[in-house]
Design a protein around this motif. Structure first.
Motif, short mmCIF file in Angstrom:
data_model
loop_
_atom_site.label_atom_id
_atom_site.label_comp_id
_atom_site.label_asym_id
_atom_site.label_seq_id
_atom_site.Cartn_x
_atom_site.Cartn_y
_atom_site.Cartn_z
N UNK A 122 0.87 -1.18 0.00
CA UNK A 122 0.00 0.00 0.00
C UNK A 122 0.91 1.24 0.00
N UNK A 123 1.13 1.79 -1.18
CA UNK A 123 2.05 2.92 -1.32
C UNK A 123 1.37 4.23 -0.94
N UNK A 124 2.19 5.23 -0.66
CA UNK A 124 1.70 6.57 -0.33
C UNK A 124 0.99 6.64 1.00
N UNK A 125 1.34 5.74 1.94
CA UNK A 125 0.69 5.70 3.25
C UNK A 125 1.73 6.00 4.33
N UNK A 126 1.72 7.20 4.84
CA UNK A 126 2.68 7.65 5.84
C UNK A 126 2.08 7.52 7.24
N UNK A 127 2.73 6.74 8.07
CA UNK A 127 2.26 6.54 9.45
C UNK A 127 2.44 7.82 10.26
N UNK A 155 7.74 -2.28 12.95
CA UNK A 155 8.41 -1.10 12.41
C UNK A 155 9.54 -1.55 11.50
N UNK A 156 9.35 -1.37 10.20
CA UNK A 156 10.40 -1.60 9.21
C UNK A 156 10.59 -0.31 8.42
N UNK A 157 10.40 0.82 9.10
CA UNK A 157 10.33 2.11 8.43
C UNK A 157 11.62 2.92 8.53
N UNK A 161 12.30 6.16 11.69
CA UNK A 161 11.10 5.41 12.06
C UNK A 161 10.14 6.20 12.94
N UNK A 162 8.91 6.35 12.45
CA UNK A 162 7.86 6.98 13.25
C UNK A 162 7.43 6.06 14.39
N UNK A 163 7.48 4.76 14.15
CA UNK A 163 7.12 3.82 15.21
C UNK A 163 8.12 3.90 16.35
N UNK A 164 9.42 3.90 16.03
CA UNK A 164 10.43 3.96 17.09
C UNK A 164 10.29 5.24 17.91
N UNK A 308 15.60 -3.99 11.40
CA UNK A 308 16.45 -3.21 10.51
C UNK A 308 16.84 -1.86 11.08
N UNK A 309 16.95 -0.87 10.17
CA UNK A 309 17.40 0.46 10.56
C UNK A 309 16.45 1.14 11.54
N UNK A 310 15.24 0.66 11.65
CA UNK A 310 14.31 1.26 12.61
C UNK A 310 14.82 1.11 14.04
N UNK A 311 15.66 0.09 14.29
CA UNK A 311 16.16 -0.13 15.64
C UNK A 311 17.68 -0.16 15.68
N UNK A 312 18.36 -0.67 14.65
CA UNK A 312 19.83 -0.73 14.72
C UNK A 312 20.46 -0.24 13.42
#
Length: 376
Positions: A122-127, A155-157, A161-164, A308-312
């Motif tokens: 689902x592209x164009x979807x910014x959390x 979170x793979x963003x 990362x907005x989740x982090x 991934x980069x969202x955490x490390x």
């Protein structure tokens, strides 16, 4: 046992690898990406895939897509890393610490397109934020007003990362003090003479007198990728790519943004090095500030997790960032097949090997690129 429904935020290499691993196990998921397509932004070109990354892809992809990945991956001619000075004198040769291991040079877009095959992104979807519910569910909220609810949020963003930021607000991302301009040049009869045989290694640094450097990474395809796709996975549409050399210029730089400024800074470097920069394809050049995460203590596991980069996020000097993200994805997919309660075990393993890779990459960056030490 019923499987959880997984919400994945981010369709980079880690997020797509996770999606493939979940699909392979029959676990339901939705995956959301803030960009409008897999190729919207320049995010780099060549990546080094090692044994950990290869094993993660083999565990996640359908067999025919894994064969396509292998058929579109080049093998570096050299494993030992030769370090040159700005006049192309050989300074040192660092022997590979894994001479019998797997080492492949992979075009990032090609791998991302293979990983995205059959996945409804689902592209164009910014959390903007997420909301955890008392009943064990979690809802992702997007900038367009839409939502998605599942049992697990991943979170793979990436590094921003907005989740982090919401989940682990104390987790820091810091600059390393190094900026780069990244670009690529086609490998053809005109450009190949610029490079020695030793430069067709996994990575080659050329170090200048002021700590500035040129970094080289080749991508040579075993066969045209369109032919490989037609032979192994006709449903996959790969963007055309030909052999090239990734050429980056970096150091403790001011804000420079184009070829002319780089050529001015290296006016007294070896003519072949200047020739590499002169052959940059201008539309491929983009700036990047190298950043790294700072390892943190473990946190209580919930139905929100990261990869991934969202955490490390880590310095590229270690050459393992993408491999570690794909390892996360394969490990997490296997854990989720056991249910959300297995997230704790995933995070215990992921933080141990992930933060070890952050520390090792930071040490390599300090030694090879002149990066700042990793904050304690």
């Amino acid at each position: 046992m019923s499987h959880p429904h997984v919400i994945i935020i981010g369709a980079g290499l880690g997020g797509l690898c996770l999606a493939q691993g979940l699909r392979r196990r029959g676990i339901g998921f939705e995956i959301f990406e803030r960009d409008d397509s897999l190729t919207t932004r320049l995010q780099g070109y060549r990546i080094h895939v090692d044994g950990q990354g290869d094993a993660a892809l083999a565990a996640s992809l359908p067999e025919h897509l894994y064969r396509l990945f292998r058929a579109t991956s080049g093998t570096p001619r050299q494993l030992d890393m030769t370090v040159y000075d700005h006049l192309l004198n050989r300074l040192t040769v660092n022997e590979s610490d894994d001479p019998d291991g797997i080492h492949m040079s992979v075009n990032r877009v090609t791998l991302r397109e293979i990983l995205g095959s059959g996945i409804d992104v689902r592209f164009g979807r910014r959390l903007t934020h997420y909301e955890r519910h008392a009943g064990g569910r979690v809802t992702a909220h997007f900038q367009d007003g839409g939502t998605a609810t599942g049992d697990v949020l991943v979170a793979a963003d990436g590094v921003n990362s907005a989740v982090r930021r919401q989940y682990l607000p104390h987790a820091r991302i810091v600059e390393t003090g190094i900026r780069q301009l990244c670009g690529r040049i086609p490998l053809n009869a005109e450009t190949r003479p610029l490079f020695t045989d030793e430069m067709f290694a996994v990575f080659t640094p050329i170090v200048g007198p002021g700590g500035e450097y040129v970094g080289l990474g080749p991508v040579e395809f075993p066969e045209p990728i369109e032919r490989a796709a037609a032979r192994l996975a006709p449903e996959v549409r790969l963007s055309g790519a030909r052999d090239y050399m990734t050429v980056s210029f970096g150091g403790r730089l001011p804000d420079i943004s184009d070829k002319a400024e780089v050529l001015e800074r290296i006016s007294d470097w070896h003519p072949n090095i200047r020739g590499m920069i002169e052959h940059w394809e201008s539309e491929t050049v983009f700036p990047i500030t190298l950043r790294t995460s700072v390892p943190i203590d473990p946190w209580p596991a919930t139905n929100v997790t990261l990869l991934g980069d969202a955490i490390h996020a880590m310095s590229p000097a270690g050459g393992v960032g993408a491999n570690t993200a794909m390892r996360d994805a394969a490990t997490l997919a296997a854990a989720l097949a056991q249910g959300p309660e297995a997230i704790a075990g995933y995070e215990a393993a992921m933080t141990e090997y992930g933060f070890a890779a952050v520390r090792d990459s930071a040490a390599n960056g300090e030694r090879v690129l002149g990066s700042d030490p990793l904050p304690i």
